[in-house]
Design a protein around this motif. Structure first.
Motif, short mmCIF file in Angstrom:
data_model
loop_
_atom_site.label_atom_id
_atom_site.label_comp_id
_atom_site.label_asym_id
_atom_site.label_seq_id
_atom_site.Cartn_x
_atom_site.Cartn_y
_atom_site.Cartn_z
N ILE A 95 -65.51 -20.04 42.09
CA ILE A 95 -65.23 -21.33 41.46
C ILE A 95 -64.93 -21.07 40.00
O ILE A 95 -65.67 -20.37 39.31
CB ILE A 95 -66.44 -22.28 41.60
N ILE A 100 -65.41 -28.41 37.98
CA ILE A 100 -64.60 -27.44 38.74
C ILE A 100 -63.12 -27.63 38.44
O ILE A 100 -62.59 -28.73 38.54
CB ILE A 100 -64.87 -27.56 40.24
N PHE A 103 -60.79 -23.33 42.84
CA PHE A 103 -61.64 -22.97 43.96
C PHE A 103 -60.89 -21.96 44.81
O PHE A 103 -59.73 -22.19 45.17
CB PHE A 103 -61.93 -24.24 44.78
N CYS A 142 -66.04 -28.16 49.20
CA CYS A 142 -67.30 -27.41 49.18
C CYS A 142 -68.07 -27.60 50.49
O CYS A 142 -68.65 -26.65 51.01
CB CYS A 142 -68.15 -27.85 47.99
N TYR A 146 -63.13 -31.91 45.65
CA TYR A 146 -63.93 -30.69 45.60
C TYR A 146 -65.19 -30.83 46.42
O TYR A 146 -65.66 -29.86 47.01
CB TYR A 146 -64.25 -30.30 44.15
#
Length: 81
Positions: A17, A69, A72, A7, A3
């Motif tokens: 998210i 998270i 996404f 990102c 992640y």
């Protein structure tokens, strides 16, 4: 791909998210650290009514822990919902 890498790749883009607890956050990625991603909110942030005024206390936006998270999606994907 982690992640963190994801990102970093989409820094400056609008994303959604989804955290492991089911909360959803939409916004533009403004900063990424080893542990957090920071979003500048767009619209109704996280379903809690936080708007642009909520962005100001943090210079980069609202922090979200990378470990939290669970999903996404790019902002463009929101148009298909």
């Amino acid at each position: 791909m982690s992640y963190y890498d994801l990102c970093c790749r989409y820094h400056g883009k609008v994303v959604t998210i989804t955290c492991l607890d089911g909360r959803r956050y939409s916004g533009k990625i403004t900063h990424v650290t080893d542990t957090h991603v920071y979003l500048q909110p767009t619209g109704n942030f996280g379903g809690f009514g936080y708007g642009w005024g909520y962005y100001r206390p943090w210079g980069w936006g609202v922090p979200i822990a990378l470990a939290a998270i669970g999903g996404f999606a790019l902002g463009a994907a929101l148009f298909w919902v």
